[in-house]
Design an enzyme around this catalytic site. Structure first.
Site, PDB file in Angstrom:
ATOM      1  N   GLY A  93       0.810  -1.167   0.075  1.00 57.53           N
ATOM      2  CA  GLY A  93      -0.054   0.021   0.023  1.00 57.53           C
ATOM      3  C   GLY A  93       0.696   1.333   0.002  1.00 57.53           C
ATOM      4  N   SER A  94       0.318   2.323   0.516  1.00 56.42           N
ATOM      5  CA  SER A  94       0.998   3.645   0.432  1.00 56.42           C
ATOM      6  C   SER A  94       2.305   3.841   0.861  1.00 56.42           C
ATOM      7  CB  SER A  94      -0.009   4.521   0.886  1.00 56.42           C
ATOM      8  OG  SER A  94      -1.384   4.410   0.371  1.00 56.42           O
ATOM      9  N   THR A  95       2.834   3.127   1.967  1.00 54.27           N
ATOM     10  CA  THR A  95       4.325   3.175   2.256  1.00 54.27           C
ATOM     11  C   THR A  95       5.199   3.102   1.188  1.00 54.27           C
ATOM     12  OG1 THR A  95       3.857   0.802   3.242  1.00 54.27           O
ATOM     13  CG2 THR A  95       3.808   2.376   4.961  1.00 54.27           C
ATOM     14  N   PHE A  96       4.516   2.200   0.298  1.00 58.56           N
ATOM     15  CA  PHE A  96       5.551   1.936  -0.782  1.00 58.56           C
ATOM     16  C   PHE A  96       5.920   3.212  -1.694  1.00 58.56           C
ATOM     17  CE2 PHE A  96       6.623   0.057  -5.124  1.00 58.56           C
ATOM     18  CZ  PHE A  96       7.791  -0.695  -4.851  1.00 58.56           C
ATOM     19  N   LYS A  97       4.949   4.259  -1.577  1.00 57.05           N
ATOM     20  CA  LYS A  97       5.150   5.451  -2.408  1.00 57.05           C
ATOM     21  C   LYS A  97       6.259   6.346  -2.237  1.00 57.05           C
ATOM     22  CE  LYS A  97       0.107   6.129  -2.638  1.00 57.05           C
ATOM     23  NZ  LYS A  97      -1.082   6.528  -1.875  1.00 57.05           N
TER      24      LYS A  97
END
Lengths: 365, 635
Positions: free
Chosen positions: B293-297
């Site tokens: 999810g967004s942590t990968f951004k």
């Protein structure tokens, strides 16, 4: 021939010394097994003491009997012993001990006819050689002797008792050598001997295993190498001075029957290198003295007879100690004077008695 | 005739010489056996005569980075018997079966075995001191007590997955105990007793104790105080959210040292058999792999910045969706975020914004960064059971995969890969290999035998890009979705994540892994904290709601433990109407009830029947959220 001449005292003293050491060491080596098997740690000591006493008395008696009597009765003695040797093979008469049918029971005691055969063979050989030594260049005489020797060896191997067989054959061959048999026959005998040993190995593969065990005992520590390893475990810790009389550890059931064939291992463990060398010296004095008696004997029968008895003792000594220190393969041969055993000790002492008697006549003849 | 006699005499003389030489051969051979190979054979003979009752070596102690013990040993005696020395086997068997509480038949079988030494196993292993004392008191012949030790895990379930555990023979089975087993293990010793071939004690030789040696001590990179903090915070979260599972990972971004690592549910290494294999075999921070999810951004953002495909002030319009290759991919916020700068794109965790960055990078570039940041392969951390995660093969990446990858869906990663990548993004651009073993030292002398040096794997972005990423992440916490992690006085950066769980190719509904990745201080990051909670109950499943406050709490406590003091110059938090405002609690102690000041922001709850305030909670000076109540005890 006069009887007042005294027998050789050096031979007598060394014999008594070796026998006494034997009695003591049989006690030390055998006490643990004796207590375990008979509930009496003195069991082997008492019996060895009895054998030694009988043997020494017998030796003194024999030393007073003119040895020419054996020449006269040589054939009877030989045939009598051969009958015993065949009787021992018959189940019900012969007793099996340690895998060989070698004993004949007489009351509480039992005897090993093969011990007596050694003397009988030498007597008949000595008689024959002293009568016919001039004919020893003729093959038929030699072949006749060889037939006798091989026959005796064959009968002993039926028990089987390879050790005694080897002792008899080696002794006989050396007597033939001294009797002046041409050296070329020994080449032939050597080849035949190697062939014979090869045959024996093929017929009983356990002998081959024993030979391999001697080369590398740790390759089969629980099987063929077992006795050699256990023997070396006694010899090596002995070191220079030994662990002290009575202090052997290998006699605590590690070495099987330490009072017989492997008594010298326990001697080396308890008395060390020094103790071993002292015994070697006594033995060497004994051997050189008996060979000197043979050398000085002008009577050929006496010469061969004393030589033969000395040879029996030396060959057993060499094989037994060679086995104990891992120099030669395991062969069931007792150590003369020192090993526990009635027949072995008494026959050896009686033999010494004969040499003593021979020593009496040397200066006159 | 004289000739013949002459030959005889000559041959006799030859025999004398021959025999004397043969006797010399015997003497030489004897000397060889006794003096040349004597020691070797004698050693073997002593081995033959001795009965060795084995004593285990003591395992090395496991310490944390500051030398605080985490695992040590406690005395646990074992029972051994020499069957041949036991006199009344039935009596001793009855006694042992009673003391050790096991079957009489089994005890008798041990005592009747035809062996030199028999260990009573397992019933007689690691028994209590009281049991051992009873056996010693009875003093039966042939029964021996051996001073073995057993592992003592000082913090019970804490750090269990990293530490692993040992078996009955103190052999490492999993974790650090297994990986460094060869070093931790001490060489065994023994009690030697000399016996005859039948097993009876010998009087000639005294037995002796051949002491076992200690194994090497291990110092981990773990800071046990931070580990305790992490575990306690997770325990609280567990009570509050009853999640399926949780994990936490704290690392030093500057070198790859793991400072704390926790998995929930955990287990007690001393009783590992009482737990399912799945519990003790799964060290979640390295085992679990999921679409982050967004942590990968953070990775996409760093890649875009490094390649210069956008700048922070550049504007981007988010209509709330993006149509990619005919597929309409929605933003997480219905209606979208409208017009924003790219800095606001990360603050808002705006999916269309990240799809834009991904498209601008193109699949080759984006995936080369994903691979360079270490995804798709094991990090190589010195722990058991690491997964490699799954990253799309770049040839199979179509526009949809490119778009979803850019905001953290499609590729599955492990928490340690994510933390390690984020560390590289903020530490100046270097990817390190994570590790847990800091040092190995000799027992007693404490001499350092081995010390791990940080392993630089590669540079992934430039120093400048990294600095920009730090600024962006700090603003996420101060101004964006990460604001629940905000701490007054510390420069915190971070990124939320709400991972959808794919089961059989379908994303689950209302079942997410919510997470937050935080770091501090953002001008020079000293630690990265990642916490993920799988399927929290009784809450909105958003990382920013559930996990950001947890990570904030961890950072608030952990920074002082590391000796990092509060700073100025942090980005000031921007309050929104949704955010709770905090107000300072006044001092009420000793104040009369009537004179307690009223406030529109908070209320009071009174206890006791007196008139004067004796006790208050929270204490004066602490913060209380708007609408909260101060508890007041009157006397």
């Amino acid at each position: 021939m006069r009887q007042e001449k005294r027998f050789n005292r050096v031979l007598f003293v060394t014999t008594l010394l070796l026998t006494s050491i034997g009695v003591l060491m049989v006690y030390s080596a055998g006490s643990i097994w004796a207590a375990e098997k008979y509930g009496n740690q003195y069991y082997y000591l008492i019996r060895q003491l009895v054998f030694a006493s009988i043997g020494v008395l017998g030796m003194l008696l024999v030393s007073q009997i003119n040895y020419q009597i054996y020449k006269k009765h040589s054939t009877k003695i030989f045939l009598g012993v051969m009958v015993l040797l065949i009787l021992v093979l018959i189940p019900g008469i012969g007793l099996v001990r340690g895998g060989a049918r070698s004993w004949i029971g007489v009351g509480a005691f039992s005897i090993q006819p093969s011990e007596f055969v050694k003397i009988a063979v030498i007597i008949i050989l000595s008689k024959y050689l002293s009568d016919f030594y001039r004919d020893m260049k003729k093959p038929k005489y030699i072949i006749l002797l060889l037939v006798v020797i091989v026959t005796v060896f064959g009968v002993i191997m039926l028990q089987p008792d390879f050790g005694t067989g080897m002792v008899i054959v080696t002794t006989s061959v050396i007597i033939l050598f001294v009797a002046g048999v041409d050296l070329k026959y020994f080449l032939f005998l050597g080849a035949a001997g190697i062939g014979g040993i090869a045959m024996l190995i093929i017929s009983a593969p356990y002998r081959l295993q024993r030979i391999f065990a001697y080369l590398d005992p740790w390759s089969d520590p629980l099987g063929a190498g077992f006795q050699i390893i256990q023997s070396l475990y006694a010899v090596a810790p002995g070191g220079l001075f030994g662990v002290g009389f009575g202090n052997s550890i290998q006699k605590y059931f590690y070495l099987p029957e330490p009072q017989t064939d492997f008594i010298f291992a326990i001697i080396l463990e308890e008395l060390g290198f020094i103790g071993g060398v002292v015994i070697f010296i006594i033995y060497t004095v004994f051997l050189l003295t008996s060979l000197k008696i043979s050398y000085q004997s002008k009577d050929l029968f006496g010469k061969f007879l004393s030589l033969g008895i000395a040879l029996i003792i030396f060959i057993q000594f060499f094989i037994n100690i060679g086995v104990v220190i891992g120099l030669i393969p395991v062969t069931g041969v007792t150590l003369p004077f020192l090993s526990y055993g009635g027949s072995s000790l008494t026959v050896t002492l009686l033999g010494v008695g004969i040499i003593l008697n021979i020593s009496k006549y040397q200066q006159e003849v | 005739m004289n000739d013949l006699i002459f030959i005889m005499q000559k041959r006799l003389r030859f025999l004398m010489v021959l025999f004397c030489s043969m006797i010399f051969v015997l003497i030489f051979r004897l000397a060889y056996v006794q003096f040349v190979s004597g020691n070797e054979i004698t050693d073997k003979a002593y081995d033959l005569w001795s009965r060795n009752i084995p004593v285990e070596g003591q395992r090395g102690i496991i310490y944390d980075r500051n030398g605080k013990p985490i695992v040590n040993n406690v005395l646990a005696p074992s029972v051994a018997v020499i069957p041949r020395q036991v006199e009344d086997k039935q009596e001793v068997a009855r006694f042992l079966s009673e003391i050790l509480d096991f079957d009489y038949g089994k005890a008798l079988a041990h005592l009747s075995k035809n062996v030199s030494v028999q260990l009573i196993k397992p019933e007689g292993r690691k028994i209590s001191i009281e049991q051992a004392q009873k056996i010693i008191d009875k003093n039966y012949k042939g029964v021996y007590i051996v001073g073995d030790t057993t592992r003592n895990y000082l913090y019970d379930t804490y750090l269990a997955h990293v530490l692993g555990f040992v078996g009955i023979d103190n052999q490492g089975i999993t974790g650090i105990e297994y990986i460094y087993d060869d070093y931790l293990m001490g060489a065994g010793g023994s009690s030697k007793y000399y016996t005859d071939a039948k097993g009876h004690a010998l009087e000639q030789l005294y037995g002796y104790y051949d002491a076992p040696t200690k194994g090497m001590d291990i110092y981990l990179t773990i800071d046990i105080d931070i580990q305790i903090l992490l575990e306690r915070v997770l325990e609280n979260a567990n009570a509050r959210y009853q999640p399926d599972q949780m994990l936490g990972l704290i690392m030093n971004p500057k070198n790859g040292e793991v400072l704390a690592m926790a998995s929930y549910p955990s287990f007690n290494p001393e009783n590992y058999k009482e737990y399912d294999q799945e519990i003790y075999n799964r060290n979640l921070p390295i085992w679990m792999s999921y679409e982050p999810g967004s942590t990968f951004k953070i990775v996409t953002y760093a890649a875009g910045l490094e390649e210069g495909v956008f700048s922070l002030n550049e504007h981007f319009y988010d209509p709330g969706y993006r149509i990619v290759d005919g597929t309409r991919i929605k933003d997480w916020k219905a209606g979208g975020h409208g017009d924003q700068t790219f800095l606001e794109v990360i603050q808002n965790s705006c999916n269309p914004g990240f799809m834009e960055i991904g498209m601008r990078l193109g699949r080759e570039k984006l995936f080369s960064y994903i691979n360079n940041f270490g995804f798709g392969k094991k990090t190589g951390v010195d722990l058991l059971g690491e997964s490699s995660g799954i990253v799309f093969n770049v040839e199979n990446v179509g526009p949809v995969e490119l778009a979803t990858s850019a905001f953290g869906q499609g590729n599955s990663v492990t928490p340690i890969q994510l933390v390690n990548a984020a560390s590289a993004a903020i530490n100046g651009g270097i990817l390190y290999k994570p590790y847990v073993l800091k040092e190995m030292r000799m027992p007693v002398t404490n001499e350092v035998v081995f010390s791990t040096q940080p392993t630089e794997i590669r540079r992934v972005i430039s120093e400048e890009t990294s600095s920009t990423v730090r600024h962006a992440l700090e603003s996420v916490v101060a101004l964006g979705t990460g604001r629940n992690a905000y701490i007054d006085g510390y420069r915190i950066g971070g990124k939320t994540g709400t991972a959808q769980k794919a089961v059989n190719g379908q994303y689950l509904e209302n079942n997410y892994i919510v997470s937050f990745l935080g770091a501090a201080p953002m001008n020079d990051p000293e630690l990265v904290v990642y916490v993920a909670i799988d399927n929290p109950k009784n809450t909105i499943q958003y990382g920013g709601t559930v996990v950001a406050p947890i990570v904030g709490e961890i950072l608030k406590e952990a920074l002082p433990i590391l000796g990092i003091s509060k700073q100025k110059n942090q980005i000031e938090k921007e309050y929104r109407w949704l955010d709770l405002k905090y107000h300072t609690v006044p001092n009420l102690l000793g104040v009369e009830k009537k004179k307690i000041p009223r406030s529109v922001y908070y209320g009071y709850e009174y206890f006791g029947s007196g008139n004067v305030v004796k006790y208050q909670s929270p204490a004066a000076g602490e913060k209380i959220p708007e609408g909260g109540k101060i508890l007041v005890y009157l006397e």
